[in-house]
Structure formats: structure tokens, C-alpha cells
Design a protein around this motif. Sequence first.
Motif, PDB file in Angstrom:
ATOM      1  N   THR A  69       0.795  -1.233   0.000  1.00  0.00           N
ATOM      2  CA  THR A  69       0.000   0.000   0.000  1.00  0.00           C
ATOM      3  C   THR A  69       0.823   1.276   0.000  1.00  0.00           C
ATOM      4  O   THR A  69       0.259   2.354  -0.067  1.00  0.00           O
ATOM      5  CB  THR A  69      -0.918   0.032   1.234  1.00  0.00           C
ATOM      6  OG1 THR A  69      -0.108   0.070   2.406  1.00  0.00           O
ATOM      7  CG2 THR A  69      -1.841  -1.167   1.271  1.00  0.00           C
ATOM      8  N   ARG A  70       2.131   1.163   0.114  1.00  0.00           N
ATOM      9  CA  ARG A  70       3.036   2.317   0.178  1.00  0.00           C
ATOM     10  C   ARG A  70       2.820   3.173   1.422  1.00  0.00           C
ATOM     11  O   ARG A  70       3.107   4.375   1.434  1.00  0.00           O
ATOM     12  CB  ARG A  70       2.936   3.199  -1.067  1.00  0.00           C
ATOM     13  CG  ARG A  70       3.444   2.546  -2.318  1.00  0.00           C
ATOM     14  CD  ARG A  70       4.651   1.869  -2.005  1.00  0.00           C
ATOM     15  NE  ARG A  70       5.752   2.002  -2.944  1.00  0.00           N
ATOM     16  CZ  ARG A  70       6.868   1.357  -2.757  1.00  0.00           C
ATOM     17  NH1 ARG A  70       7.017   0.608  -1.706  1.00  0.00           N
ATOM     18  NH2 ARG A  70       7.843   1.454  -3.604  1.00  0.00           N
ATOM     19  N   SER A  71       2.276   2.567   2.469  1.00  0.00           N
ATOM     20  CA  SER A  71       2.152   3.254   3.755  1.00  0.00           C
ATOM     21  C   SER A  71       2.006   2.200   4.857  1.00  0.00           C
ATOM     22  O   SER A  71       1.629   1.066   4.585  1.00  0.00           O
ATOM     23  CB  SER A  71       0.942   4.194   3.780  1.00  0.00           C
ATOM     24  OG  SER A  71      -0.257   3.450   3.725  1.00  0.00           O
ATOM     25  N   TYR A  72       2.341   2.605   6.077  1.00  0.00           N
ATOM     26  CA  TYR A  72       2.132   1.733   7.228  1.00  0.00           C
ATOM     27  C   TYR A  72       0.724   1.948   7.749  1.00  0.00           C
ATOM     28  O   TYR A  72       0.037   2.883   7.348  1.00  0.00           O
ATOM     29  CB  TYR A  72       3.146   2.049   8.336  1.00  0.00           C
ATOM     30  CG  TYR A  72       4.574   1.753   7.941  1.00  0.00           C
ATOM     31  CD1 TYR A  72       5.005   0.442   7.729  1.00  0.00           C
ATOM     32  CD2 TYR A  72       5.508   2.771   7.789  1.00  0.00           C
ATOM     33  CE1 TYR A  72       6.308   0.171   7.363  1.00  0.00           C
ATOM     34  CE2 TYR A  72       6.820   2.505   7.437  1.00  0.00           C
ATOM     35  CZ  TYR A  72       7.211   1.199   7.221  1.00  0.00           C
ATOM     36  OH  TYR A  72       8.501   0.927   6.873  1.00  0.00           O
ATOM     37  N   THR A  73       0.302   1.106   8.652  1.00  0.00           N
ATOM     38  CA  THR A  73      -1.023   1.254   9.231  1.00  0.00           C
ATOM     39  C   THR A  73      -0.914   1.419  10.749  1.00  0.00           C
ATOM     40  O   THR A  73       0.015   0.898  11.364  1.00  0.00           O
ATOM     41  CB  THR A  73      -1.923   0.048   8.901  1.00  0.00           C
ATOM     42  OG1 THR A  73      -3.211   0.263   9.465  1.00  0.00           O
ATOM     43  CG2 THR A  73      -1.353  -1.256   9.421  1.00  0.00           C
ATOM     44  N   GLY A  74      -1.850   2.136  11.294  1.00  0.00           N
ATOM     45  CA  GLY A  74      -1.901   2.320  12.739  1.00  0.00           C
ATOM     46  C   GLY A  74      -2.874   1.365  13.405  1.00  0.00           C
ATOM     47  O   GLY A  74      -3.041   1.381  14.615  1.00  0.00           O
ATOM     48  N   ASP A  75      -3.503   0.494  12.610  1.00  0.00           N
ATOM     49  CA  ASP A  75      -4.511  -0.424  13.125  1.00  0.00           C
ATOM     50  C   ASP A  75      -4.076  -1.859  12.852  1.00  0.00           C
ATOM     51  O   ASP A  75      -3.899  -2.261  11.704  1.00  0.00           O
ATOM     52  CB  ASP A  75      -5.844  -0.134  12.437  1.00  0.00           C
ATOM     53  CG  ASP A  75      -6.996  -0.874  13.070  1.00  0.00           C
ATOM     54  OD1 ASP A  75      -6.775  -1.647  14.016  1.00  0.00           O
ATOM     55  OD2 ASP A  75      -8.137  -0.669  12.607  1.00  0.00           O
ATOM     56  N   LEU A  76      -3.884  -2.625  13.908  1.00  0.00           N
ATOM     57  CA  LEU A  76      -3.427  -4.007  13.754  1.00  0.00           C
ATOM     58  C   LEU A  76      -4.435  -4.886  13.019  1.00  0.00           C
ATOM     59  O   LEU A  76      -4.064  -5.901  12.438  1.00  0.00           O
ATOM     60  CB  LEU A  76      -3.091  -4.618  15.113  1.00  0.00           C
ATOM     61  CG  LEU A  76      -1.911  -4.001  15.858  1.00  0.00           C
ATOM     62  CD1 LEU A  76      -1.705  -4.686  17.200  1.00  0.00           C
ATOM     63  CD2 LEU A  76      -0.646  -4.089  15.030  1.00  0.00           C
ATOM     64  N   SER A  77      -5.700  -4.487  13.025  1.00  0.00           N
ATOM     65  CA  SER A  77      -6.692  -5.283  12.301  1.00  0.00           C
ATOM     66  C   SER A  77      -6.444  -5.234  10.793  1.00  0.00           C
ATOM     67  O   SER A  77      -6.799  -6.162  10.073  1.00  0.00           O
ATOM     68  CB  SER A  77      -8.112  -4.818  12.636  1.00  0.00           C
ATOM     69  OG  SER A  77      -8.298  -3.479  12.226  1.00  0.00           O
ATOM     70  N   ASP A  78      -5.798  -4.165  10.295  1.00  0.00           N
ATOM     71  CA  ASP A  78      -5.446  -4.095   8.873  1.00  0.00           C
ATOM     72  C   ASP A  78      -4.390  -5.135   8.498  1.00  0.00           C
ATOM     73  O   ASP A  78      -4.284  -5.536   7.339  1.00  0.00           O
ATOM     74  CB  ASP A  78      -4.905  -2.705   8.511  1.00  0.00           C
ATOM     75  CG  ASP A  78      -5.971  -1.627   8.595  1.00  0.00           C
ATOM     76  OD1 ASP A  78      -7.174  -1.979   8.584  1.00  0.00           O
ATOM     77  OD2 ASP A  78      -5.604  -0.446   8.687  1.00  0.00           O
ATOM     78  N   LEU A  79      -3.616  -5.569   9.478  1.00  0.00           N
ATOM     79  CA  LEU A  79      -2.572  -6.564   9.235  1.00  0.00           C
ATOM     80  C   LEU A  79      -3.090  -7.988   9.400  1.00  0.00           C
ATOM     81  O   LEU A  79      -2.370  -8.943   9.093  1.00  0.00           O
ATOM     82  CB  LEU A  79      -1.395  -6.341  10.194  1.00  0.00           C
ATOM     83  CG  LEU A  79      -0.736  -4.973  10.142  1.00  0.00           C
ATOM     84  CD1 LEU A  79       0.309  -4.851  11.234  1.00  0.00           C
ATOM     85  CD2 LEU A  79      -0.137  -4.724   8.774  1.00  0.00           C
TER      86      LEU A  79
END
Length: 146
Positions: A69-79
Motif C-alpha cells: 500500500t506504500r504506507s504503514y497502518t496504525g490499526d493491527l486489524s489491517d494486518l
Amino acid sequence: MKYASTCRSFFKPLGFTLLEVMFTVAIVGILAAIAYPSYLAFITDSNRVEAMRELVRIANLQEQYFIDTRSYTGDLSDLGVSSTSKLTTESENYIIEVMNFDINSGSFTLRATAQGKQASSDSGCLWMEVTNTGKKSAKSSDCWEG
């Protein structure tokens, strides 16, 4: 009377004397006093290693997410590791969450925070962190040496 004296020579006492039992109990008590604290330290360290493993695993998932996605996520549910923004380790001794997430700078910090018995038995390592650059930090400098 001769018969009674010959019977006595064949008599063999069965069992243990009280003194022998007391020595055995004392030795077992000393060994337990030495072994139990070592056992508790082993359990504490193994729980900490579980938290380290999860931090590194989630950091790797963040990197895979970044590639997609070319960005990190702040929500572990996205991982896909948790249904919420926080993850409780399998032993339930640590809570892992994303701290200091910044989408503009492309950075994140993952933190594992001890809870319950782990927090009281491992007060030197109440929290451990890993960043997107791989930098590892903790409350104490020897927490990551597991």
C-alpha cells in the motif's frame, strides 16, 4: 530361650527412622528453595521472548503492508493479526499496540506492555518497542537480550 535369640538375629527392621525422614525432607526443601526462583525467572523470561517474537512478527507484517500500500497502518486489524487495534499475546501477558504512527513521515512504533503477573514479576521490562527502522528499545537496556 535359645529359640528366641535365634529369631532375633533374623529380624530386620522395615521402614525409615524419623531422623532419616527429617534429613530427606530438609534436603528436598533446600533444593526446592534454590530451584523455585530459577523456575520463576525462566517463566518470566520466556513470556518476554513471546512478546519480542510478536513485536518482530508484526513489524514484518507492517513492512509487507507497506510494500502493498506504500504506507504503514496504525490499526493491527489491517494486518490481520487482531480484530481490534490492540493485540494480546497468546499467554495474555503482554498487550501489543501501534504507538507513534505517522502516515506523513511513514513511521511507526510497536509497543508491548506487560500486564498481570508479568508486570509484577518483570518490573524492569514493563514495555518494549520496535520501530519501522528496526530500532529496539525498552524500559531497561537488557530486555531485548532474551
